[in-house]
Write an enzyme that holds these catalytic residues in place. Structure first.
Site, PDB file in Angstrom:
ATOM      1  N   TYR A  56       0.828  -1.157   0.056  1.00 34.02           N
ATOM      2  CA  TYR A  56      -0.164  -0.022   0.080  1.00 34.02           C
ATOM      3  C   TYR A  56       0.950   1.224   0.010  1.00 34.02           C
ATOM      4  CZ  TYR A  56      -4.761  -0.779  -0.020  1.00 34.02           C
ATOM      5  OH  TYR A  56      -6.256  -1.102  -0.388  1.00 34.02           O
ATOM      6  N   GLU A  58      -0.944   4.687  -0.181  1.00 33.79           N
ATOM      7  CA  GLU A  58      -1.458   6.101  -0.531  1.00 33.79           C
ATOM      8  C   GLU A  58      -0.599   7.518  -0.175  1.00 33.79           C
ATOM      9  OE1 GLU A  58      -4.971   5.961   2.092  1.00 33.79           O
ATOM     10  OE2 GLU A  58      -5.535   4.119   1.077  1.00 33.79           O
ATOM     11  N   ASP A 202      -7.787  14.373 -24.187  1.00 34.62           N
ATOM     12  CA  ASP A 202      -7.749  12.649 -23.784  1.00 34.62           C
ATOM     13  C   ASP A 202      -7.380  12.030 -25.002  1.00 34.62           C
ATOM     14  OD1 ASP A 202      -8.382  10.096 -23.734  1.00 34.62           O
ATOM     15  OD2 ASP A 202     -10.425  10.222 -22.735  1.00 34.62           O
ATOM     16  N   THR A 228      -4.894   6.492 -21.230  1.00 38.11           N
ATOM     17  CA  THR A 228      -4.539   5.234 -20.807  1.00 38.11           C
ATOM     18  C   THR A 228      -3.068   4.827 -21.307  1.00 38.11           C
ATOM     19  OG1 THR A 228      -5.433   4.397 -22.913  1.00 38.11           O
ATOM     20  CG2 THR A 228      -6.966   4.375 -20.899  1.00 38.11           C
ATOM     21  N   LYS A 231      -3.035   1.356 -24.619  1.00 37.68           N
ATOM     22  CA  LYS A 231      -3.305   1.087 -26.379  1.00 37.68           C
ATOM     23  C   LYS A 231      -2.271   1.508 -27.158  1.00 37.68           C
ATOM     24  CE  LYS A 231      -8.339   2.520 -25.122  1.00 37.68           C
ATOM     25  NZ  LYS A 231      -8.246   3.555 -23.805  1.00 37.68           N
ATOM     26  N   ARG A 237      -2.496  -2.010 -18.241  1.00 42.60           N
ATOM     27  CA  ARG A 237      -3.630  -1.377 -18.186  1.00 42.60           C
ATOM     28  C   ARG A 237      -3.646  -0.347 -17.223  1.00 42.60           C
ATOM     29  NH1 ARG A 237      -7.925  -4.183 -21.079  1.00 42.60           N
ATOM     30  NH2 ARG A 237      -9.215  -2.733 -20.232  1.00 42.60           N
TER      31      ARG A 237
HETATM   32  N1  DSN Z   1     -13.365   1.123 -24.337  1.00 42.01           N
HETATM   33  C1  DSN Z   1     -12.220   1.945 -25.042  1.00 42.01           C
HETATM   34  C2  DSN Z   1     -12.156   1.459 -26.548  1.00 42.01           C
HETATM   35  O1  DSN Z   1     -12.205   0.443 -26.963  1.00 42.01           O
HETATM   36  O2  DSN Z   1     -12.012   2.656 -27.308  1.00 42.01           O
HETATM   37  C3  DSN Z   1     -12.153   3.105 -24.678  1.00 42.01           C
HETATM   38  O3  DSN Z   1     -12.289   3.271 -23.376  1.00 42.01           O
END
Ligand code: DSN
Length: 422
Positions: A56, A58, A202, A228, A231, A237
């Site tokens: 942990y 925090e 974003d 994120t 991707k 993740r």
């Molecule tokens: N679910 C993601 C996507 O596939 O674009 C975005 O959050």
């Protein structure tokens, strides 16, 4: 002395172990075209599966609510330094659990409940968290949604400007989940400045392209940039927030204690590894290759008679519009999956069909690029997709034998391209 006889996963839980191995095989043998997915490297996966999951932490480096931070603090500081270097950002928060919490944190930091926010609507390619009505961002904020033009499916900057002037939002989102063209960050910044709004970019889908120089960066133009890390950026993740120094304290407070408890240190470590990989010059080649391959696949599909939203792509994704062929995307996507071709049904702008069975197919090139496929392989990829769609739409029903044959061809085609991390 420590015992080395602790049983491993296969011995403890053969059921879970078998499912993981089957998923490994599935990812190895599939043409993975889901635009939000990728193959994280072995190094990223190793950092994710470490003892850091036990801890942990925090708080932030130097100010924690737990003891035992000897290695967690330097690790998080390293991840922050690498994220800042990679994107040229004044501030980085590496703790968000994923993209949606990162977006909520941006809103919590910069807006009050009930404030007006603006974002690209979900049916036009935006994201739920940019103010769509079923999302907390559409429930707790007064969301105004802009769209794309009917004729060319490009973001309608005239509409963005006139909505911003009319509604005076506190914050404007620029970003998407399914928009195949470059985002004009300076134009959004000019509108935000004119109406006194914060600009939040974003870049979840395009972070790897931005990091690799294959898409313009929002960093000079936006107050806050969220993403994120899994991707096109090809990490674990997770989420990441970058911001101007002026917003650093508000962003950090919004992430913890505003929205989250302890950060996931194993994910922080894996993010640090991914940022290091993205700082390597080879990542620029990877990012450029994604766009080259996406364009090649777009051309190959158009040559086979398919219609693409906006007519093509500038980034990692294409949106195939099946409505001219009078087909629904859901069944086609499901049948393609049985052919070993993995993508998702997606709404196209002004879609006449319902969201669960929309008219489009979204196709992304990040995962195949990570396996080493390039533009020269896209003709074959287009042929496999087109054959799969033919099998899905055979006059006498789905052609299962043809699907099986396509599955074999996919496996053979992918054989020379090892799947990273597996
Ligand atoms: N679910 C993601 C996507 O596939 O674009 C975005 O959050």
């Amino acid at each position: 002395m420590q015992s080395s006889s602790e049983p491993d996963l296969r011995a403890v839980d053969p059921e879970v172990d078998a499912l993981i191995r089957q998923e490994d095989d599935r990812q190895r043998d599939s043409l993975r075209l889901i635009a939000s997915e990728n193959y994280a490297s072995k190094a990223v996966l190793q950092a994710s599966a470490s003892s850091l999951t036990n801890k942990y932490a925090e708080g932030y480096p130097g100010k924690r609510y737990y003891e035992g931070m000897d290695f967690i603090d330097p690790l998080e500081s390293l991840a922050i330094a690498r994220a800042r270097a990679l994107f040229g950002a004044e501030h980085a928060n590496v703790q968000p659990y994923s993209g949606s919490p990162a977006n909520l944190a941006a809103l919590l930091a910069l807006c009050q409940p009930g404030d007006t926010i603006m974002g690209l609507s979900l049916p036009a390619g935006g994201h739920l968290t940019h103010g769509w009505k079923v999302s907390a961002t559409g429930i707790y904020y007064k969301a105004v949604q802009y769209g794309v033009r009917r004729d060319d499916h490009l973001i309608d900057m005239d509409e963005v400007r006139s909505l911003a002037r009319a509604h005076k939002p506190k914050l404007i989102w620029v970003g998407h989940s399914a928009y195949p063209r470059q985002l004009d960050f300076p134009a959004f910044a000019a509108i935000a400045q004119e109406v006194g709004a914060y600009l939040a970019a974003d870049i979840a889908h395009i972070a790897g392209l931005v990091a690799g120089g294959a898409h313009p960066s929002p960093i000079p133009h936006a107050d806050v940039v969220t993403t994120t890390t899994h991707k096109t950026l090809r990490g674990p993740r997770g989420g990441l927030i970058l911001s101007k120094a002026a917003h650093a304290a508000a962003i950090d407070k919004a992430v913890f204690p505003g929205l989250q408890g302890g950060p996931h240190n194993h994910t922080t470590a894996a993010k640090a590894v991914a940022f290091k990989e993205a700082l390597d010059p080879a990542f620029k080649t990877y990012a450029a290759q994604i766009v080259t391959s996406a364009r090649a696949l777009a051309e190959a599909l158009v040559a086979r008679g398919y219609t693409l939203s906006t007519g093509g792509t500038d980034n990692h994704l294409l949106l195939v519009d099946l409505s001219p062929k009078n087909l629904g995307g859901r069944k086609v996507a499901q049948v393609l999956n049985t052919c070993g071709i993995e993508l998702n049904a997606n709404a196209v702008p002004f879609d006449p069909r319902k969201p669960f069975d929309p008219s489009g197919l979204r196709i992304g090139l990040a995962a195949l690029t990570s396996r080493g496929l390039t533009a020269q392989h896209m003709d074959t990829v287009a042929t496999l997709i087109a054959d799969g769609i033919d099998a899905a739409t055979h006059a006498d029903g789905v052609d299962d034998r043809r699907c099986l044959a396509i599955r074999g061809r996919v496996r053979e085609f992918l054989q020379p391209f090892p799947a990273p991390g597996l």
